[in-house]
Design a protein around this motif. Sequence first.
Motif, PDB file in Angstrom:
ATOM      1  N   GLY A  85       0.942 -18.489  -4.890  1.00 54.40           N
ATOM      2  CA  GLY A  85       2.140 -18.277  -4.093  1.00 54.40           C
ATOM      3  C   GLY A  85       3.399 -18.149  -4.909  1.00 54.40           C
ATOM      4  N   ARG A  86       3.276 -18.084  -6.223  1.00 55.56           N
ATOM      5  CA  ARG A  86       4.457 -17.971  -7.081  1.00 55.56           C
ATOM      6  C   ARG A  86       4.582 -16.547  -7.615  1.00 55.56           C
ATOM      7  N   GLY A  87       5.818 -16.133  -7.772  1.00 56.86           N
ATOM      8  CA  GLY A  87       6.060 -14.823  -8.349  1.00 56.86           C
ATOM      9  C   GLY A  87       5.697 -13.699  -7.388  1.00 56.86           C
ATOM     10  N   PHE A  88       5.442 -12.545  -7.964  1.00 62.87           N
ATOM     11  CA  PHE A  88       5.181 -11.343  -7.170  1.00 62.87           C
ATOM     12  C   PHE A  88       4.078 -10.557  -7.856  1.00 62.87           C
ATOM     13  N   ALA A  89       3.170  -9.965  -7.073  1.00 64.87           N
ATOM     14  CA  ALA A  89       2.037  -9.220  -7.618  1.00 64.87           C
ATOM     15  C   ALA A  89       1.984  -7.830  -7.006  1.00 64.87           C
ATOM     16  N   VAL A  90       1.754  -6.853  -7.854  1.00 60.81           N
ATOM     17  CA  VAL A  90       1.566  -5.459  -7.435  1.00 60.81           C
ATOM     18  C   VAL A  90       0.146  -5.059  -7.811  1.00 60.81           C
ATOM     19  N   ALA A  91      -0.622  -4.571  -6.855  1.00 61.16           N
ATOM     20  CA  ALA A  91      -2.000  -4.131  -7.095  1.00 61.16           C
ATOM     21  C   ALA A  91      -2.132  -2.677  -6.663  1.00 61.16           C
ATOM     22  N   VAL A  92      -2.571  -1.830  -7.581  1.00 61.96           N
ATOM     23  CA  VAL A  92      -2.668  -0.394  -7.313  1.00 61.96           C
ATOM     24  C   VAL A  92      -4.060   0.091  -7.714  1.00 61.96           C
ATOM     25  N   ARG A  93      -4.633   0.906  -6.853  1.00 65.60           N
ATOM     26  CA  ARG A  93      -5.925   1.530  -7.163  1.00 65.60           C
ATOM     27  C   ARG A  93      -5.721   3.032  -7.225  1.00 65.60           C
ATOM     28  N   LEU A  94      -6.085   3.624  -8.378  1.00 68.29           N
ATOM     29  CA  LEU A  94      -5.966   5.068  -8.568  1.00 68.29           C
ATOM     30  C   LEU A  94      -7.347   5.647  -8.819  1.00 68.29           C
ATOM     31  N   PRO A  95      -7.588   6.873  -8.355  1.00 74.19           N
ATOM     32  CA  PRO A  95      -8.898   7.494  -8.601  1.00 74.19           C
ATOM     33  C   PRO A  95      -9.136   7.624 -10.099  1.00 74.19           C
ATOM     34  N   GLY A  96     -10.328   7.252 -10.541  1.00 72.82           N
ATOM     35  CA  GLY A  96     -10.580   7.176 -11.980  1.00 72.82           C
ATOM     36  C   GLY A  96     -11.499   8.234 -12.524  1.00 72.82           C
ATOM     37  N   ALA A  97     -11.731   9.348 -11.769  1.00 73.76           N
ATOM     38  CA  ALA A  97     -12.585  10.412 -12.285  1.00 73.76           C
ATOM     39  C   ALA A  97     -11.936  11.060 -13.507  1.00 73.76           C
ATOM     40  N   ALA A  98     -12.771  11.363 -14.519  1.00 68.28           N
ATOM     41  CA  ALA A  98     -12.237  11.934 -15.750  1.00 68.28           C
ATOM     42  C   ALA A  98     -11.685  13.327 -15.475  1.00 68.28           C
ATOM     43  N   ALA A  99     -10.655  13.700 -16.251  1.00 67.86           N
ATOM     44  CA  ALA A  99     -10.053  15.010 -16.083  1.00 67.86           C
ATOM     45  C   ALA A  99     -11.046  16.079 -16.516  1.00 67.86           C
TER      46      ALA A  99
ATOM     47  N   ARG B 238       4.034   3.008  -3.621  1.00 66.32           N
ATOM     48  CA  ARG B 238       3.027   3.339  -2.608  1.00 66.32           C
ATOM     49  C   ARG B 238       2.876   4.860  -2.461  1.00 66.32           C
ATOM     50  N   GLU B 239       3.991   5.595  -2.469  1.00 66.65           N
ATOM     51  CA  GLU B 239       3.923   7.045  -2.326  1.00 66.65           C
ATOM     52  C   GLU B 239       3.249   7.695  -3.523  1.00 66.65           C
ATOM     53  N   ARG B 240       3.534   7.204  -4.725  1.00 74.90           N
ATOM     54  CA  ARG B 240       2.902   7.766  -5.916  1.00 74.90           C
ATOM     55  C   ARG B 240       1.391   7.569  -5.869  1.00 74.90           C
ATOM     56  N   ALA B 241       0.983   6.367  -5.479  1.00 74.76           N
ATOM     57  CA  ALA B 241      -0.449   6.091  -5.403  1.00 74.76           C
ATOM     58  C   ALA B 241      -1.111   6.978  -4.349  1.00 74.76           C
ATOM     59  N   ALA B 242      -0.483   7.094  -3.175  1.00 74.55           N
ATOM     60  CA  ALA B 242      -1.071   7.894  -2.100  1.00 74.55           C
ATOM     61  C   ALA B 242      -1.111   9.372  -2.454  1.00 74.55           C
ATOM     62  N   ALA B 243      -0.128   9.849  -3.234  1.00 69.73           N
ATOM     63  CA  ALA B 243      -0.053  11.271  -3.563  1.00 69.73           C
ATOM     64  C   ALA B 243      -1.256  11.738  -4.366  1.00 69.73           C
ATOM     65  N   CYS B 244      -1.861  10.850  -5.138  1.00 75.56           N
ATOM     66  CA  CYS B 244      -3.027  11.255  -5.933  1.00 75.56           C
ATOM     67  C   CYS B 244      -4.314  10.618  -5.408  1.00 75.56           C
ATOM     68  N   GLY B 245      -4.311  10.184  -4.163  1.00 83.38           N
ATOM     69  CA  GLY B 245      -5.531   9.671  -3.554  1.00 83.38           C
ATOM     70  C   GLY B 245      -5.782   8.196  -3.761  1.00 83.38           C
ATOM     71  N   GLY B 246      -4.759   7.430  -4.139  1.00 81.21           N
ATOM     72  CA  GLY B 246      -4.930   5.997  -4.374  1.00 81.21           C
ATOM     73  C   GLY B 246      -4.274   5.160  -3.303  1.00 81.21           C
ATOM     74  N   SER B 247      -4.110   3.881  -3.602  1.00 81.04           N
ATOM     75  CA  SER B 247      -3.484   2.958  -2.652  1.00 81.04           C
ATOM     76  C   SER B 247      -2.757   1.874  -3.426  1.00 81.04           C
ATOM     77  N   ALA B 248      -1.855   1.159  -2.734  1.00 79.82           N
ATOM     78  CA  ALA B 248      -1.065   0.111  -3.367  1.00 79.82           C
ATOM     79  C   ALA B 248      -0.855  -1.018  -2.379  1.00 79.82           C
ATOM     80  N   SER B 249      -0.769  -2.239  -2.899  1.00 78.58           N
ATOM     81  CA  SER B 249      -0.479  -3.403  -2.058  1.00 78.58           C
ATOM     82  C   SER B 249       0.418  -4.346  -2.847  1.00 78.58           C
ATOM     83  N   PHE B 250       1.179  -5.164  -2.125  1.00 77.63           N
ATOM     84  CA  PHE B 250       2.134  -6.079  -2.740  1.00 77.63           C
ATOM     85  C   PHE B 250       2.021  -7.449  -2.070  1.00 77.63           C
ATOM     86  N   GLY B 251       2.453  -8.469  -2.788  1.00 77.97           N
ATOM     87  CA  GLY B 251       2.440  -9.802  -2.204  1.00 77.97           C
ATOM     88  C   GLY B 251       2.748 -10.869  -3.225  1.00 77.97           C
ATOM     89  N   PRO B 252       2.712 -12.123  -2.801  1.00 76.48           N
ATOM     90  CA  PRO B 252       2.964 -13.221  -3.739  1.00 76.48           C
ATOM     91  C   PRO B 252       1.902 -13.259  -4.837  1.00 76.48           C
TER      92      PRO B 252
END
Length: 378
Positions: free
Chosen positions: A364-378, A346-360
């Motif tokens: 309802g099986r297993g674990f899922a990580v969803a992260v959104r990072l800014p995608g503007a080209a360098a 979560r901190e890594r995502a927030a540090a570059c302007g993104g976000s993160a979420s977690f959940g089943p």
Amino acid sequence: MSAITRSIRRIPPLAADLATALVVLAAHSAPFVLTVREADPVTGYTLGQYLPVLGLALPLVWRRRAPLAVLAAVMTATGAYLLNDPDTAPQPIPYALLVALYTVAAHGSPRTRTWALALLGCGAGIQLAGLVLNPPSADTTVRALVMYVAAWAMGRATANRHTYVLQLERDRQREAERAVERERAAIARDMHDVLGHAISLIVVQAEAGPLAVRPDPGRAEAAFDAIAETGREAMDQLRRLLGLLGSSSPGAPPTVARIEALVHSVDRAGQRATLTVHGTPRPLPADVEAAAYRVVQEALTNAVKHARASAVAVELDWRQDALMIGVTDGGRGHTGGSGYGLVGIRERAAACGGSASFGPGPGGRGFAVAVRLPGAAA
């Protein structure tokens, strides 16, 4: 800040005060040297007439150490000078009193300034009584008031500027301390990701190796080779992280392009891992590239170490303004551990302007990580 200002600030305070006293002494002595006493042009002025001048200048040597006492001494000497022989050499500007007033306003504490104003009030009352008997000209009175108020105002301005500079220095110090703390936190996250991922893979491969020694020697050999390669890669990343190698370090920096090799290393360790890419990859800023790699690395480590997943899927979705990262496993969910890795994601995502979420995971099986990072080209 100019070179002249820096040079002045390097002068010791005692030396500066001594120089101030000498300059004031010269200024107050000038009328005795440049004028001739009409009543007695031969003998000139007596020592008694000149003594108040010494009383005006000499106390200024201690003006910063005892501003209120110096002001009282200068006011007493000023009174003695004014009550002297009427033929005493006139002094149009009270230099010593102006310096003493400035010093109290600039260096005195609130209590010292209060006592100084009270002392000035008493002096003004005494002088007012004298004005009734011997009223001066209007321009002399106005000039004296303007000079006294100006000296006090300049002293307060100097004190306020000094306070402002000190506050700026404290703010810079606090910001430097916060920067060090942020850097330490970033290093801790990187070390957690590098070591956690490498050790998890090594443990899995080391557990699988002995079981395959007799029935499948080739698989056992591959497991041990993978252990060695994982260890070497971890050492390269740690060297880069700790700055032990220069810019010519052979260890490649973490980027989105290396995620494929990361997923492949997990799959080769015996945990089935797949990578799916949607859209067209493009270069991203270095901090976003590193965040994407570390996010996937930590999510894979959690899947291997905590979830005991038999399969994990990594998905990169390149959108117009963002890079969506999804890591889903079919294990038993996020169990065990301190949760530091998820906090790091979560901190890594927030540090570059993104976000993160977690959940089943799905269903309802297993674990899922969803992260959104800014995608503007360098």
